[in-house]
Design a protein around this motif. Sequence first.
Motif, mmCIF file in Angstrom:
data_model
loop_
_atom_site.group_PDB
_atom_site.id
_atom_site.type_symbol
_atom_site.label_atom_id
_atom_site.label_comp_id
_atom_site.label_asym_id
_atom_site.label_seq_id
_atom_site.Cartn_x
_atom_site.Cartn_y
_atom_site.Cartn_z
ATOM 1 N N VAL A 81 0.839 -1.203 0.000
ATOM 2 C CA VAL A 81 0.000 0.000 0.000
ATOM 3 C C VAL A 81 0.870 1.248 0.000
ATOM 4 O O VAL A 81 0.597 2.205 -0.739
ATOM 5 C CB VAL A 81 -0.972 -0.011 1.199
ATOM 6 N N VAL A 82 1.932 1.251 0.797
ATOM 7 C CA VAL A 82 2.852 2.396 0.807
ATOM 8 C C VAL A 82 3.418 2.609 -0.601
ATOM 9 O O VAL A 82 3.421 3.729 -1.119
ATOM 10 C CB VAL A 82 3.994 2.189 1.837
ATOM 11 N N ALA A 83 3.860 1.541 -1.225
ATOM 12 C CA ALA A 83 4.430 1.654 -2.582
ATOM 13 C C ALA A 83 3.388 2.142 -3.584
ATOM 14 O O ALA A 83 3.693 2.999 -4.428
ATOM 15 C CB ALA A 83 5.002 0.309 -3.018
ATOM 16 N N LEU A 84 2.179 1.627 -3.493
ATOM 17 C CA LEU A 84 1.122 2.018 -4.427
ATOM 18 C C LEU A 84 0.760 3.491 -4.273
ATOM 19 O O LEU A 84 0.686 4.229 -5.265
ATOM 20 C CB LEU A 84 -0.115 1.144 -4.223
ATOM 21 N N VAL A 85 0.558 3.941 -3.050
ATOM 22 C CA VAL A 85 0.185 5.344 -2.820
ATOM 23 C C VAL A 85 1.328 6.268 -3.240
ATOM 24 O O VAL A 85 1.092 7.316 -3.849
ATOM 25 C CB VAL A 85 -0.223 5.573 -1.352
ATOM 26 N N GLN A 86 2.570 5.873 -2.960
ATOM 27 C CA GLN A 86 3.688 6.722 -3.371
ATOM 28 C C GLN A 86 3.850 6.726 -4.887
ATOM 29 O O GLN A 86 4.253 7.738 -5.463
ATOM 30 C CB GLN A 86 4.964 6.298 -2.666
#
Length: 133
Positions: free
Chosen positions: A18-23
């Motif tokens: 999720v962190v990677a996707l949002v970033q």
Amino acid sequence: MTRKLVGAVVGIVLAMLVVALVQTVGHYLFPEPELPANPSPQQLRDAVAAAPVGAKAMVVLSWFLGALVGVWAALRISNGARRSALVVAGAVLLLTIAVLLSVTHPTWMVALGLLVPVLATFLATRIVPFAEA
């Protein structure tokens, strides 16, 4: 025991995804200038300082959503095991601190970076309460 371990592992993996996707969405919305293959610490500091507020806010949002989804998943899989949720929350908080220490960030990002994983964990435990001990 197995559900607790699986919950923690899946929670950490989902949090990082999720962190990677949002970033990634943040990079799409707020393109950054090209950096050399091995940027110097000064080049990284300059890039963070020059980034628009929206790009920085997306990073903080990614930490919040990553912790929220990760802790929620750990709680769901482990049937509300407190330890699984806290392992995921701790992992997100430690990785956030590592990022904050790697490059100088604005004070508001540091403050929110320390706060949002805790807030997200609290909210996730309201959605899926801890199991009775």
